[in-house]
Design a protein around this motif. Structure first.
Motif, short mmCIF file in Angstrom:
data_model
loop_
_atom_site.label_atom_id
_atom_site.label_comp_id
_atom_site.label_asym_id
_atom_site.label_seq_id
_atom_site.Cartn_x
_atom_site.Cartn_y
_atom_site.Cartn_z
N GLY A 739 0.79 -1.22 0.00
CA GLY A 739 0.00 0.00 0.00
C GLY A 739 0.82 1.27 0.00
N GLY A 740 2.14 1.14 0.07
CA GLY A 740 3.00 2.32 0.16
C GLY A 740 3.75 2.25 1.47
N GLY A 741 4.79 1.44 1.51
CA GLY A 741 5.52 1.24 2.77
C GLY A 741 6.85 0.62 2.55
N GLY A 742 7.06 -0.57 3.12
CA GLY A 742 8.40 -1.13 3.18
C GLY A 742 8.81 -2.07 2.06
N PHE A 743 7.89 -2.44 1.13
CA PHE A 743 8.23 -3.37 0.04
C PHE A 743 8.81 -4.67 0.61
CE2 PHE A 743 8.49 -0.77 -4.07
CZ PHE A 743 7.61 0.18 -3.60
N LYS A 744 8.26 -5.15 1.72
CA LYS A 744 8.82 -6.32 2.38
C LYS A 744 7.98 -7.55 2.07
CE LYS A 744 11.53 -8.38 5.47
NZ LYS A 744 13.00 -8.47 5.35
N LEU A 745 8.62 -8.57 1.51
CA LEU A 745 7.97 -9.85 1.24
C LEU A 745 8.99 -10.95 1.42
CD1 LEU A 745 5.66 -11.67 0.24
CD2 LEU A 745 6.38 -11.16 -2.11
N LEU A 746 8.70 -11.88 2.32
CA LEU A 746 9.62 -12.98 2.60
C LEU A 746 8.81 -14.20 2.99
CD1 LEU A 746 12.58 -13.96 3.04
CD2 LEU A 746 12.35 -13.21 5.41
N LEU A 747 9.13 -15.35 2.37
CA LEU A 747 8.46 -16.60 2.71
C LEU A 747 9.51 -17.65 3.06
CD1 LEU A 747 5.78 -18.21 2.88
CD2 LEU A 747 6.15 -18.87 0.50
N LYS A 748 9.40 -18.23 4.25
CA LYS A 748 10.29 -19.31 4.67
C LYS A 748 9.45 -20.53 5.04
CE LYS A 748 14.24 -16.59 6.30
NZ LYS A 748 15.21 -16.40 7.41
N TYR A 749 10.12 -21.68 5.11
CA TYR A 749 9.43 -22.91 5.47
C TYR A 749 10.28 -23.71 6.45
CZ TYR A 749 12.65 -26.16 3.26
OH TYR A 749 13.76 -26.92 2.98
N SER A 750 9.63 -24.60 7.16
CA SER A 750 10.35 -25.65 7.90
C SER A 750 9.51 -26.92 7.78
CB SER A 750 10.56 -25.27 9.37
OG SER A 750 9.37 -25.38 10.11
N ILE A 751 10.15 -28.06 8.00
CA ILE A 751 9.46 -29.34 7.94
C ILE A 751 9.68 -30.08 9.24
CG2 ILE A 751 11.41 -30.35 6.68
CD1 ILE A 751 9.41 -32.33 5.42
N ASN A 752 8.56 -30.48 9.84
CA ASN A 752 8.59 -31.23 11.11
C ASN A 752 9.42 -30.52 12.17
OD1 ASN A 752 7.01 -33.22 9.87
ND2 ASN A 752 8.82 -34.32 9.15
N GLY A 753 9.30 -29.17 12.21
CA GLY A 753 9.97 -28.41 13.26
C GLY A 753 11.41 -28.05 12.99
N SER A 754 11.90 -28.22 11.76
CA SER A 754 13.28 -27.88 11.44
C SER A 754 13.48 -26.36 11.43
CB SER A 754 13.67 -28.45 10.07
OG SER A 754 12.90 -27.84 9.05
N GLU A 755 14.74 -25.93 11.34
CA GLU A 755 15.06 -24.51 11.29
C GLU A 755 14.47 -23.89 10.02
OE1 GLU A 755 16.88 -21.06 12.84
OE2 GLU A 755 16.65 -23.05 13.72
N PRO A 756 13.79 -22.75 10.13
CA PRO A 756 13.20 -22.12 8.93
C PRO A 756 14.25 -21.75 7.88
CG PRO A 756 12.26 -21.18 10.93
CD PRO A 756 13.42 -22.03 11.36
N LYS A 757 13.89 -21.99 6.62
CA LYS A 757 14.78 -21.68 5.50
C LYS A 757 13.96 -21.07 4.37
CE LYS A 757 17.74 -25.74 6.33
NZ LYS A 757 18.26 -27.00 5.72
#
Length: 766
Positions: A739-757
Motif C-alpha cells: 500500500g506504500g511502505g516497506g516493500f517487504k515480502l519474505l516466505l520461509k518454510y520448515s518441515i517437522n519443526g526444522s530450522e526455517p529456510k
C-alpha cells in the motif's frame, strides 16, 4: 510489566570479582549487564566500598553531575555524601580531562581505594554516573537502604558512536502528564539517550500554551472522543492498558472532553529537568499540514476557511497569506522562549495541497515568485520559516517530505518514509544533515513481536548508496512513538520498553556482534525496570505459530523465556487469567481446538495473549502436472488494494516468471499487487510450516487451503501456518499487496519443526 528474577546476592557477586583478574570480553559482558555496553571495559580484582564517610570531590564545572551522583547514592545509603573541591582519600573524584576530545566521552576508573570519573564535558561525567547506576544493586532504585554499596574494580573508556540518540513522543493524539515526561526522561538517561523530540501539536490536539493565541489551548487542547479513542475503549475490554487515562478527561458545558496542555512554566520545568540529565528537548509544531486543532480555533489560517479532512489528510494552513506567517512566527517566538534547544522541528509531512491549487492568492504568489508546482510552494513556506529560525540562531528539522520541492542545504532532514528509500541518500548527497527514523523498524507504535528487538539492534543508520564522506551526514537515529492507539502510560511503557534498550546500544556502540551478549544483559535489566515501575513488555513465548495442524495428535510445549513466569492456558475461547490452569509439559491435543496461552508474573501481570489454532488434517496428496517449467507465473498490478482479494477482479499490467518469492527490484510503483501462481514440489512427506512476512499484506494458499493469512495494510509482520503434505507437487498461490511502505515480502518454510529456510528455487514450478 512486572516480573521477578532470581539473582545472585551482592556478596556472591563480589566473590566472583575477587577471584578474577582479567577476563575475556565475552565473559566480562555476561558479568556486567551494562546497556549500552562500553567501548572498552577491563575488569580487575576487588571492589570499592561506598559508605557514609565517602566523599565526592570535583572540578568546578561538574557540580550538577556531582549532585546527580549524590542523589543516586543517597537512595542506597540513606544519606547524602559530602561534596568538596578538596582531595580526600577514599573518594569519588570527578576530574576534568582535556585530552578526552570526543563529545560525551568519559573514563571511569574504579580501584579499591578510589573512583575517578574523567571527562572534558559535563555530559561525559553524567554518562559515567549512569554507568555507575547500572553497576549498583537494583535495590538502590527502590530506595532500600544499606550501610554500604560496592562497585567492582574496573576501568572503562567510553564514547558514543552517534551524536543523535533520540526518542520521540507524540503528546497530541493522546496526552501525557508532566510526571510521565519526567519518568520518560529518567529512562532515556539511564540508557544514555540524549534527544527527546516532543510532537506537541496535530489535528487531534494542541498541547503547549501560546499566550498570544490563547484559543489554541482553550479550544484546541480538548476534543470529544474520536474514532481512535473509541478503538482504544473497545480493546480495553480485554486489555486494561488501552484504558484511557482518566486524569485527561473533563466535563465542560455538558460534554465529556479529552485532552490537556502544558503551561509554559510547566514545560520550562521539564526542559530544565531534561537538561540536568543532558537530554535536549526538541519541540515540534507541525505545519503546514496536521494543523486542524489550530485551524478550529483560528479559521483564517486556511486558504478558504474550510477545516476538514481531504482524501488522506487534513486541510493545511495557507502559505500564500501573510497572516499565516505572522501566526507561525509569533508561535515560534514563544516556543523559542520555552525551549533553548538549537533545533526546532517544523514537521512538513503529509500535506494535502489540493486547496492551494484552487486559491487565487496562491496562484498569484506562484506567478510572482516563479514557483512551478505545489511541492515547490510548500518548499517556499518551509524555506521562509527556516530563514526565520536561522535569524534566531536555530536549526530547522523537517520530515523527509520537505525535500520534494527543493530545500536548502542547512535544513536537517528526518527520514521516516521507508517506501522512499532514496530520500535520505538524496538529502545526504545534497549536503543536508540527516536523522534516521524509518517506520520499519523505528516506529515504536507498531505492535512489537518476537523480531522487534533483533530488527532494532541490527538497524544500520547508514543507508546504502552513500560513500564515506556522504555517510558523515547521518548523525544518528531516533524511535518514534505515535499515540493514536496509545491512550495510557502503561501502554506507552509496553510499546517502547525494552525496544529502547536495543536502540540505545545500537546508537552508542554500533557493534552488532554484541547482540547475543546484549540479550543476556537485557535479562539482567528487567529487575531494574521492575524497581523503576516500568510497565514493559514481557519477552515473547518462543517458537509459537499462528496456525497448527496435526494428523493423529498434537503436542504443545512452551519454554519459559524468564525464570519465575507461569504459562497459563484456556481452550474455551476466553482470555487466560491468573485463575486459568498452568500449561502442562506437554499439552496433548487430540481434537481441533483453539488454545490461548499467556505468561504471568508472580504478581499476576499478564504478558501477550497467543491464540494457537489447531486443525486436524489428513496428508494432502500431490497433483500430477505435465511438463513443468521452473518458477512461478507472476501478475503485476499497479494499483492500491486494501486487501489481496481485490486483485482477483483487476487487470494485470504485466506478467513475468520468478524462481523466488520477493518483490522484484524493477518494481517502482508506490502501491501495487503481485500474484505468484504455480506448484510447490516438496521432496518428502511431513508437516510443513510456512512463515510469511509482509509489508503490507499477503495470503498463501496451498491446495485449496489458506495456509497463512497475513492480509491487509500494515507494517512488516510475520504470520505462520502449517499444512500436512505428501511428497510431490501441490497447487501454490501467493497474493501480495503493497500500500506504500516497506516493500517487504519474505516466505520461509520448515518441515517437522526444522530450522526455517527460504524455499529452494527448484521447488517452484509452473
Amino acid at each position: 510489566m512486572k516480573l521477578f528474577i532470581q539473582r545472585r546476592g551482592i556478596v556472591t557477586f563480589l566473590m566472583l570479582l575477587w577471584s578474577i583478574s582479567i577476563v575475556p570480553v565475552s565473559a566480562q559482558e555476561s558479568r556486567f549487564p551494562l546497556i549500552p555496553y562500553p567501548a572498552k571495559l577491563t575488569a580487575g580484582k576487588g571492589s570499592f566500598i561506598i559508605t557514609s564517610k565517602t566523599s565526592i570531590t570535583l572540578a568546578e564545572r561538574f557540580w550538577n553531575e556531582a549532585n546527580e551522583l549524590n542523589d543516586l547514592l543517597s537512595k542506597g545509603l540513606g544519606k547524602k555524601l559530602s561534596i568538596t573541591k578538596n582531595s580526600n582519600p577514599h573518594a569519588i573524584k570527578l576530574v576534568y580531562d582535556a585530552s578526552i576530545t570526543a563529545p560525551e566521552a568519559y573514563k571511569l576508573t574504579i580501584t579499591p581505594q578510589q573512583v575517578i570519573i574523567a571527562a572534558k564535558d559535563p555530559a561525559g561525567v553524567f554518562h559515567a554516573v549512569e554507568t555507575i547506576r547500572q553497576l549498583l544493586p537494583v535495590a538502590v532504585e527502590s530506595g532500600i537502604v544499606n550501610n554500604q554499596l560496592a562497585l567492582p574494580v574496573m576501568s572503562i573508556t567510553d564514547e558514543p558512536a552517534y551524536e543523535w540518540r533520540g526518542m520521540h513522543l507524540d503528546v497530541s493524539r493522546h496526552f501525557f502528564a508532566i510526571s510521565y515526561l519526567k519518568k520518560f526522561i529518567d529512562r532515556m538517561a539511564l540508557y544514555k539517550m540524549n534527544k527527546l523530540h516532543l510532537h506537541l501539536t496535530d489535528d487531534q490536539g494542541w498541547r503547549i500554551e501560546i499566550k498570544k493565541y490563547p484559543k489554541l489551548t482553550e479550544e484546541g487542547a480538548w476534543r470529544t472522543f474520536n474514532n481512535q479513542d473509541s478503538a482504544c475503549m473497545k480493546r480495553a475490554v480485554d486489555n486494561p492498558d488501552f484504558t484511557i487515562d482518566k486524569e485527561h478527561i473533563i466535563q465542560r458545558d455538558g460534554k465529556t472532553l479529552y485532552g490537556g496542555f502544558y503551561t509554559q512554566d510547566e514545560m520550562k520545568s521539564v526542559v530544565a529537568y531534561a537538561a540536568a540529565r543532558h537530554i535536549d528537548i526538541i519541540p515540534e509544531i507541525d505545519m503546514p499540514g496536521h494543523m486542524m486543532a489550530a485551524i478550529n480555533a483560528y479559521p483564517f489560517l486556511t486558504c478558504n476557511g474550510e477545516n476538514k479532512f481531504g482524501e488522506l489528510f487534513s486541510k493545511p494552513v495557507c502559505p500564500c497569506n501573510e497572516n499565516t506567517f505572522e501566526f507561525a512566527e509569533n508561535v515560534f517566538k514563544e516556543i523559542m522562549e520555552i525551549f533553548p534547544s538549537k533545533y526546532i522541528h517544523i514537521g512538513g509531512d503529509e500535506v494535502d495541497r489540493s486547496d492551494w491549487a484552487k486559491s487565487d492568492a496562491c496562484k498569484a504568489l506562484m506567478q510572482k515568485e516563479g514557483i512551478k508546482d505545489l511541492p515547490a510552494l510548500q518548499s517556499y513556506f518551509i524555506n521562509r520559516m527556516e530563514k526565520f529560525f536561522n535569524a534566531r540562531e536555530r536549526k530547522m528539522i523537517g520530515w523527509d517530505e520537505i525535500i520534494e520541492g527543493g530545500v536548502t542545504k542547512t535544513a536537517i532532514i528526518m527520514y521516516w518514509r521507508t517506501w522512499v528509500p532514496g530520500a535520505p541518500v538524496k538529502a545526504a548527497q545534497n549536503g543536508n544533515t540527516v536523522i534516521m527514523t524509518p517506520g520499519e523498524p523505528l516506529y515504536f507504535d507498531a505492535q512489537p513481536d518476537q523480531y522487534s528487538i533483533y530488527k532494532v539492534y541490527h538497524f544500520n543508520p547508514i543507508p546504502k548508496g552513500l560513500n564515506r564522506k556522504e555517510a558523515s551526514a547521518i548523525i544518528g537515529a531516533q524511535a518514534n512513538i505515535w499515540t493514536e492507539m496509545i491512550p495510557s502510560e502503561n501502554r506507552a511503557d509496553y510499546m517502547y520498553m525494552p525496544r529502547m534498550t536495543a536502540l540505545a546500544e545500537m546508537l552508542w556502540t554500533n557493534d552488532q556482534s554484541k547482540y547475543n551478549s546484549y540479550l543476556k544483559r537485557l535479562v539482567e535489566q528487567y529487575p531494574r525496570m521492575d524497581a523503576l515501575k516500568i510497565h514493559y513488555r514481557l519477552p515473547d513465548l518462543p517458537g509459537l505459530l499462528n496456525e497448527y495442524v496435526f494428523t493423529d495428535e498434537g503436542k504443545l510445549s512452551i519454554s519459559k523465556p524468564l525464570p519465575g513466569l507461569v504459562i497459563r492456558y484456556t481452550t474455551d475461547g476466553s482470555i487466560p487469567a491468573v485463575s486459568s490452569p498452568e500449561l502442562p509439559a506437554p499439552l496433548v491435543i487430540k481434537q481441533p481446538e483453539m488454545v490461548k496461552v499467556a505468561a504471568f508474573t508472580p504478581s499476576g501481570t499478564r504478558g501477550d495473549v497467543y491464540s494457537l489454532n489447531y486443525t486436524q488434517q489428513n496428508m494432502l496428496g500431490p497433483v500430477k502436472i505435465g511438463s513443468p517449467k521452473p518458477g512461478l507465473v507472476c501478475s503485476y498490478y499497479k494499483a492500491f488494494f486494501k486487501e489481496t482479494a481485490l486483485m482477483h477482479n483487476a487487470k494485470a499490467d504485466s506478467t513475468f516468471t520468478s524462481d523466488k518469492i520477493a518483490v522484484p527490484p524493477t518494481v517502482k510503483a508506490p502501491s501495487f499487487g503481485i500474484t505468484y501462481k504455480g506448484y510447490l514440489d516438496v521432496p518428502s512427506d511431513g508437516i510443513y510450516t510456512f512463515f510469511l512476512t509482509c509489508d503490507d499484506g499477503g495470503v498463501l494458499r496451498i491446495g485449496d487451503n489458506i495456509t497463512v493469512n497475513n492480509d491487509g495494510n500494515h507494517s512488516a509482520q510475520e504470520r505462520s501456518g502449517q499444512i500436512a503434505l505428501k511428497m510431490g507437487a501441490h497447487p501454490f498461490a501467493l497474493d501480495f499487496i503493497e500500500g506504500g511502505g516497506g516493500f517487504k515480502l519474505l516466505l520461509k518454510y520448515s518441515i517437522n519443526g526444522s530450522e526455517p529456510k527460504e524455499i529452494p528455487a527448484d521447488w517452484l514450478k509452473n
